[in-house]
Design an enzyme around this catalytic site. Structure first.
Site, PDB file in Angstrom:
ATOM      1  CD  GLU A 154       1.117   8.595  -7.899  1.00  0.00           C
ATOM      2  OE1 GLU A 154       0.408   7.610  -8.151  1.00  0.00           O
ATOM      3  OE2 GLU A 154       1.592   8.825  -6.780  1.00  0.00           O
ATOM      4  CE  LYS A 157       3.358  -8.628  -4.297  1.00  0.00           C
ATOM      5  NZ  LYS A 157       4.549  -8.059  -4.954  1.00  0.00           N
ATOM      6  CB  CYS A 183       2.847   7.927  -2.471  1.00  0.00           C
ATOM      7  SG  CYS A 183       3.463   7.856  -0.799  1.00  0.00           S
ATOM      8  CD  GLU A 224       0.767   5.856   1.358  1.00  0.00           C
ATOM      9  OE1 GLU A 224       0.412   6.522   0.351  1.00  0.00           O
ATOM     10  OE2 GLU A 224       1.922   5.506   1.572  1.00  0.00           O
TER      11      GLU A 224
END
Ligand code: NAI
Length: 777
Positions: A390, A190, A297, A263
């Site tokens: 983040e 997906k 990331c 991840e």
């Protein structure tokens, strides 16, 4: 504008790439997309618009997958799996190679489509995303070719559910699909709802390559579709995305016996020492945090500069920021493109507004639309939310440090552990700091370098598992053969309270000392004839906490040389061997069998095997196609908590302990529940074998009660269970707290006497850190 003027202003004129072919491709498909299931596109159904974030224009309409769609995709993948795997490595390699070639042939179309859909500068999609995606398929074509000879005892997992984010849509797809296909799996992938178009173009490439139907299936939709995939009958979930969703997926897949790699996010430090080449470090920083608008990331989003050069560095940085060019992502001169979606833009604005510290925004007018200026927030305290959370946007936060030790401490002061950059012209400084950083990837004098041959992935709350390299490949395989089922082992009951010759009170073993259980309770242990053998303490959550604290305190073990660790393991083996008869008799009595002698002999052997591996399970050097090498270093996980086998009271414990400590971990071991006394005798062997206090801690008690305590402890990095009761759900679910690694119910490893594969234990006991080092410049 004259050439002289151009040289003076250094301004570039616009150089836009044509969107014509990509838009024509969308129109050719009717501008409405269904899913790609069993080799064909389905009719478009109810769905949502996909927009170009730079202009807000609708590019296409996508379909929100239903339960039936996902079921159909999984069924197609399931049906296709046996033949795909049976094709053999070389057979599959041909297809992967064809996919790589086709990606290369259509590189421009992919790059433009990616930029239209995501807003990233065309320079990046053209020069980074698409070439790296091709490289991933080429590399894994090679892996498929070699798999039969290099991994003869491994097989595919089956059907893999794969969920990818929107920041590198095609590249993340390649990271997921290439290794899965190479190893003989089939997939249901997906893409992210904001960026699905290149995945759909990839589906067309699969048709062109003649890939057998059902090997690759692509379903579109939002997080609800992701949830359906996670609940589906798949053998593995591979996810890249936010830590929050990663945690949910850990819980949704708990106890189902399926593979998982996560991840997740990061807040990666970018450490600049005063002896760094500052200009290079500034250019590196542009790539670290303004690459892909900071929506990366592993973005170097936390700048740490040594005090002596901090002012000069920040001045130069601000000047460089002002020179960045922001605007139309299709313009080849653009450095910073559009933010992927207005929702993400609002998230970034929300985080930065009201920030403490000094905020500097690049000094140029912002284009209309979904753009955010390159931003620097300096003078923050380490605990400030912006230093910890983040942001996933073009926002750099910065702080200073004085000494290398302080740099390491600040760099590691986060819950994440994905990547880090170290800048210093002094090789000693750089290579001294690199191993101390809690990160899955470290770049020395560089940043954001990726390659299919170099493993990528995090530690701590950045997730677990690696993508790329041999380590990434193995995560799509399992050992051949069917695992044995769990069969609970019960303790013997008895009622005769026969006095013992000497009333020795067995205790727990914590921090190198014998310790009474906190609760003050003990349990009577009987032999098969119902005769009392002794008492075993019952550990509780407080004892677990004490043991974990002791293990944490023994961090020096990870720094001991492999040779020294091997010496200690040999010494334990020697001392156990000297008491072999005594242990064999105890095991026979505890278990009611006559296998004690064989079990002791196997335990001694296991200790010698672990000692042998201590200085040989040593990682590798990866050939990456750039000016450098990537070192794949096997690092210990940290503190490993393990529930030991019930049926093999000594061998089960030794088989877990030996490889774990050989690799530099410290362990908290919960001994066999029905037959705990052999473990309590064994700590006497440890006491005489130079094992530093806290490296091995041994508790006895109820596996069911202690498992969730270990699995939810924030200072434990991995939990293993070889208990004969199925505790996988409780362990995997509780492990979501700090996203620790788990290894549960591995029936193959449990074949104690036949010595499971030592490599499985060594791999579980280590995490690969990829260190990129300049080499041969
Ligand atoms: P996300 O983690 O929600 O989305 C990533 C993928 O997971 C998408 O395909 C999404 O549809 C899917 N997903 C969402 N909820 C799911 C669920 N419950 N089960 C299964 N799949 C699910 O990321 P999002 O919302 O797009 O971004 C939010 C924040 O996450 C960003 O601001 C950023 O901080 C972080 N993020 C980190 C990424 C990374 O690579 N580390 C990538 C994307 C986002």
């Amino acid at each position: 504008m004259s050439i002289k003027e151009i040289f003076e202003s250094m301004d570039y004129g616009p150089a836009p790439e044509s969107a014509g072919d990509a838009l024509a491709w969308i129109v050719d498909q009717g501008s409405r997309f269904g899913h790609f299931i069993n080799g064909a596109f389905t009719e478009a159904g109810e769905g949502f618009d996909s927009r170009n974030p730079a202009t807000g224009e609708v590019l296409a309409t996508l379909t929100q997958a239903t339960q039936d769609d996902v079921d159909a995709a999984v069924a197609a993948a399931r049906a296709a799996h046996p033949e795909w795997e049976a094709l053999g490595g070389p057979g599959r390699a041909r297809y992967l190679y064809a996919l790589a070639r086709l990606l290369q042939k259509h590189a421009r179309l992919f790059a433009v489509l990616e930029t239209l859909d995501n807003g990233k500068p065309i320079r990046e999609s053209r020069d980074i995303d698409i070439p790296l995606a091709q490289r991933h398929f080429y590399y894994h074509a090679g892996m498929a070719q070699l798999m039969d000879s290099e991994l003869p005892d491994r097989q595919a997992l089956g059907v893999c559910g794969q969920i990818v984010p929107w920041n590198f849509p095609l590249l993340m797809l390649s990271w997921k699909i290439a290794p899965a296909l190479a190893t003989g799996n089939t997939v249901v992938l997906k893409p992210a709802e904001w960026t699905s178009l290149t995945a759909l173009l990839f589906a067309e490439i699969c048709q062109q390559a003649g890939l057998p139907k059902g090997v690759v299936n692509i379903v579109t939709g939002d997080g609800r579709v992701g949830e359906i995939i996670c609940d589906a009958d798949v053998d593995k979930i591979a996810f890249t995305g936010s830590t929050e969703v990663g945690r949910k997926i850990r819980q949704a897949t708990a106890g189902r016996g399926i593979g998982l790699t996560l991840e997740l996010g990061g807040k990666s430090p970018y450490v600049v020492f005063e002896d760094a080449d500052l200009d290079s470090a500034i250019e590196g920083l542009v790539d670290a945090i303004w690459f892909n608008q900071g929506q990366v990331c592993c973005a170097g989003s936390r700048l740490l500069v040594q005090e002596g050069v901090s002012d000069a560095f920040h001045d130069r940085l601000r000047a460089r920021m002002d020179k960045l060019r922001i605007g139309n992502p299709l313009d080849k001169c653009i450095d910073v493109g559009a933010i992927v979606d207005p929702e993400q833009l609002r998230r970034i604005e929300g985080m930065v507004s009201g920030a403490e510290g000094t905020v500097y925004r690049a000094n140029f007018p912002l284009p209309e639309g979904c753009y955010y200026p390159p931003t620097l927030v300096s003078g923050l305290s380490p605990a400030s939310p912006l230093m910890q959370e983040e942001i996933f946007g073009p926002v750099l936060v910065s702080s200073t440090f004085r000494t290398p030790a302080e740099a390491v401490q600040l760099a590691n002061n986060t819950r994440y552990g994905l990547a880090a950059s170290v800048w210093s012209e002094n090789i000693n400084t750089a290579l001294d700091v690199a191993p101390q950083l809690a990160a899955g990837v470290v770049w020395v004098n560089g940043t954001n370098m990726f390659d299919a041959a170099a493993g990528f992935g995090g530690v701590r709350e950045s997730g677990f598992g690696r993508e790329g390299g041999w380590e990434g490949l193995r995560a799509y395989t399992r050992a051949r053969g069917e695992p044995g089922a769990l069969s609970p082992v019960e303790a013997y009951a008895g009622d005769s309270a026969e006095p013992q010759p000497v009333d020795r009170t067995a205790k727990l073993y914590v921090g190198g000392k014998q310790a009474r259980p906190d609760g003050g309770y003990a349990r009577s242990i009987y032999d098969a004839a119902g005769k009392l053998i002794g008492q075993a303490p019952i550990a509780n959550r407080k004892d677990i906490r004490n043991a974990v604290e002791a293990a944490r305190g023994a961090g020096g073990w990870a720094k001991a040389t492999a040779h020294n660790r091997a010496q200690v393991l040999y010494y334990i083996g020697e001392n156990l061997s000297a008491r072999a008869g005594e242990f064999a008799a105890l095991i026979d009595r505890l278990t009611g069998s006559d296998g004690g002698a064989a079990e002791v002999e196997a335990s001694v052997n296991r200790l010698f095997t672990a000692a042998a591996w201590a200085d040989k399970f040593d990682g590798g050097v990866r050939s990456v196609p750039m000016r450098g090498v990537a070192l794949a270093m096997n690092e210990p996980c940290g503190v490993i908590g393990a529930l030991c086998a019930d049926e093999a009271p000594l061998l089960g414990l030794v088989s877990v302990m030996a490889p774990a400590i050989a690799m530099g971990n410290r362990v908290v071991l919960v001994a066999s529940e029905p037959f705990p006394l052999a473990a309590l005798e064994f700590y006497q062997v440890l006491e005489t074998s130079d094992v530093p206090g806290g490296v091995v801690n041994i508790l006895t008690g109820s596996h069911a009660e202690l498992a969730p305590v270990l699995a939810s402890h924030m200072d434990v990095e991995a939990v293993w269970s070889f208990s004969s009761s199925d505790l996988s759900e409780v362990i995997e679910s509780a492990s979501a707290g700090n996203l620790k690694r788990t290894w549960v119910n591995d029936g193959r490893a449990r074949d104690w006497l036949n010595a499971g594969d030592a490599r499985d234990f060594l791999e579980q006991a280590t995490e690969v850190k990829t260190v990129w080092v300049p080499y041969g410049a």
